[in-house]
Enzyme design. Structure first.
Site, PDB file in Angstrom:
ATOM      1  N   HIS A  68      -5.358 -14.958   9.675  1.00  0.00           N
ATOM      2  CA  HIS A  68      -4.433 -13.828   9.697  1.00  0.00           C
ATOM      3  C   HIS A  68      -5.038 -12.591  10.358  1.00  0.00           C
ATOM      4  O   HIS A  68      -4.515 -11.502  10.220  1.00  0.00           O
ATOM      5  CB  HIS A  68      -3.960 -13.519   8.276  1.00  0.00           C
ATOM      6  CG  HIS A  68      -3.316 -14.694   7.612  1.00  0.00           C
ATOM      7  ND1 HIS A  68      -2.151 -15.258   8.088  1.00  0.00           N
ATOM      8  CD2 HIS A  68      -3.673 -15.435   6.540  1.00  0.00           C
ATOM      9  CE1 HIS A  68      -1.823 -16.290   7.333  1.00  0.00           C
ATOM     10  NE2 HIS A  68      -2.734 -16.419   6.393  1.00  0.00           N
ATOM     11  N   ARG A 111       1.455 -11.559   5.957  1.00  0.00           N
ATOM     12  CA  ARG A 111       2.922 -11.583   5.977  1.00  0.00           C
ATOM     13  C   ARG A 111       3.513 -10.960   7.232  1.00  0.00           C
ATOM     14  O   ARG A 111       4.710 -11.034   7.465  1.00  0.00           O
ATOM     15  CB  ARG A 111       3.471 -10.911   4.718  1.00  0.00           C
ATOM     16  CG  ARG A 111       3.060 -11.705   3.467  1.00  0.00           C
ATOM     17  CD  ARG A 111       3.581 -11.090   2.205  1.00  0.00           C
ATOM     18  NE  ARG A 111       5.050 -11.146   2.141  1.00  0.00           N
ATOM     19  CZ  ARG A 111       5.756 -10.647   1.138  1.00  0.00           C
ATOM     20  NH1 ARG A 111       5.145 -10.053   0.139  1.00  0.00           N
ATOM     21  NH2 ARG A 111       7.067 -10.717   1.137  1.00  0.00           N
ATOM     22  N   LYS A 164      21.255  16.243  -4.808  1.00  0.00           N
ATOM     23  CA  LYS A 164      21.197  14.778  -4.920  1.00  0.00           C
ATOM     24  C   LYS A 164      22.041  14.275  -6.084  1.00  0.00           C
ATOM     25  O   LYS A 164      22.086  14.895  -7.138  1.00  0.00           O
ATOM     26  CB  LYS A 164      19.746  14.334  -5.148  1.00  0.00           C
ATOM     27  CG  LYS A 164      18.887  14.488  -3.916  1.00  0.00           C
ATOM     28  CD  LYS A 164      18.520  13.129  -3.369  1.00  0.00           C
ATOM     29  CE  LYS A 164      17.788  13.277  -2.050  1.00  0.00           C
ATOM     30  NZ  LYS A 164      18.181  12.266  -1.093  1.00  0.00           N
ATOM     31  N   PRO A 207       0.818  -1.220   0.000  1.00  0.00           N
ATOM     32  CA  PRO A 207       0.000   0.000   0.000  1.00  0.00           C
ATOM     33  C   PRO A 207       0.848   1.264   0.000  1.00  0.00           C
ATOM     34  O   PRO A 207       1.874   1.331   0.660  1.00  0.00           O
ATOM     35  CB  PRO A 207      -0.810  -0.101   1.288  1.00  0.00           C
ATOM     36  CG  PRO A 207      -0.293  -1.264   2.039  1.00  0.00           C
ATOM     37  CD  PRO A 207       0.696  -1.999   1.218  1.00  0.00           C
ATOM     38  N   GLU A 208       0.434   2.229  -0.792  1.00  0.00           N
ATOM     39  CA  GLU A 208       1.084   3.542  -0.804  1.00  0.00           C
ATOM     40  C   GLU A 208       0.109   4.562  -0.225  1.00  0.00           C
ATOM     41  O   GLU A 208      -0.966   4.207   0.246  1.00  0.00           O
ATOM     42  CB  GLU A 208       1.506   3.908  -2.229  1.00  0.00           C
ATOM     43  CG  GLU A 208       2.564   2.937  -2.780  1.00  0.00           C
ATOM     44  CD  GLU A 208       3.115   3.354  -4.136  1.00  0.00           C
ATOM     45  OE1 GLU A 208       3.117   4.559  -4.437  1.00  0.00           O
ATOM     46  OE2 GLU A 208       3.536   2.468  -4.896  1.00  0.00           O
TER      47      GLU A 208
END
Ligand SMILES: [Zn+2]
Length: 293
Positions: free
Chosen positions: A104, A123, A166, A2-3
């Protein structure tokens, strides 16, 4: 994984059933998520009223009446499910049928609103911690998190300044959580395509020699905000129409322009290019070599 838009969608799904409600009972079935649950996890939550459900980067926060914050992260595979005690009630906006494997279901919150909020994570890379609100900003997980991409403070000037020195590619810079919070592989690819910028371009090239924002930085910030807002809107419609979801909060149908579209035609008008996949820093990048310069 998920973002930001997925996490924001989860927040919007949890807020109506948690905000203003008391946590009546907590069942913690598995103490060993990414980090062990705090020893006093259940004790510090039970009886507390949730005063607000927020988000910072990819973290969810539930503020409690005690001054503590329940800090939550979905990890790789975590999801929340909302069940209502009264099954006869017509499915409301945030009603979701049971879908994920109950084996889960690691943490269950029984709310005074009658809703049950279940955290499922096959997980177990997810995270639940309790941190006093006054210590949250300085917490090791939070203190280096960069600006919120949808916040007013995030603009071309700020992004150019963060990228000016950067030595990395533009894609790597955008994945750096200290530069901007909450972006992952998918939305970085999508934003770069919208901004017509190559992921291979040096990050420093979005700033001028004096460190001021190049016009590319303006386009990129606009693209980041647009791609996130579109995804949050898509998540919102998945919440409203529960039949379109698989029962979990936060995962919804996407219409990506480049992500996972290797070999397919570029959608940029009059481009005619083909989406290409390359590997950068060990992760797949999808882009159009014709229109992304
Ligand atoms: Zn193209």
């Amino acid at each position: 994984m998920p973002e930001l838009p997925e996490v924001e969608t989860v927040r919007r799904g949890l807020a109506p059933v948690m905000e203003g409600a008391r946590i009546v009972r907590v069942v913690a079935r598995r103490p060993d998520l990414r980090q062990p649950l705090p020893r006093d996890f259940v004790k510090r939550l039970e009886g507390q009223t949730v005063t607000g459900v927020g988000r910072r980067a990819k973290y969810l926060t539930a503020d409690l009446g005690s001054g503590d914050v329940l800090l939550m992260h979905l990890g790789m595979s975590g999801s929340f499910r909302v069940d209502h005690d009264d099954k006869k009630a017509p499915p409301g906006e945030f009603h979701h049928p049971r879908a994920a494997a109950p084996a889960h279901d690691h943490v269950v919150f029984h709310m005074s609103s009658g809703a049950t909020v279940t955290f499922n994570d096959p997980r177990r890379f997810g995270l639940m911690l309790i941190v006093p609100r006054r210590e949250l900003a300085a917490h090791p997980l939070m203190r280096e998190v960069g600006p919120e991409p949808l916040g007013n403070a995030f603009d071309a000037e700020l992004l150019a300044e963060a990228c000016a020195a950067k030595k990395t590619s533009l894609k790597a810079a955008l994945l750096d959580q200290t530069v901007v919070a909450g972006l992952g592989n998918i939305y970085v690819c999508e934003a770069l395509h919208r901004a017509l910028l190559s992921p291979k371009r040096s990050a420093a090239t979005i700033a001028t020699r004096t460190g001021a924002p190049h016009v590319r930085a303006v386009a990129l910030v606009d693209a980041i905000k647009a791609v996130l807002n579109d995804a949050i809107r898509a998540g919102g419609s998945s919440l409203r129409d529960h039949r379109r979801t698989d029962g979990e909060l936060g995962y919804f149908q996407h219409h990506f322009r480049v992500y996972d579209r290797e070999g397919e035609p570029c959608v940029t008008p009059k481009c005619g290019g083909t989406v290409k996949r390359i590997v950068q820093n060990g992760r797949s990048t999808y882009f159009c070599p014709v229109c992304q310069k």
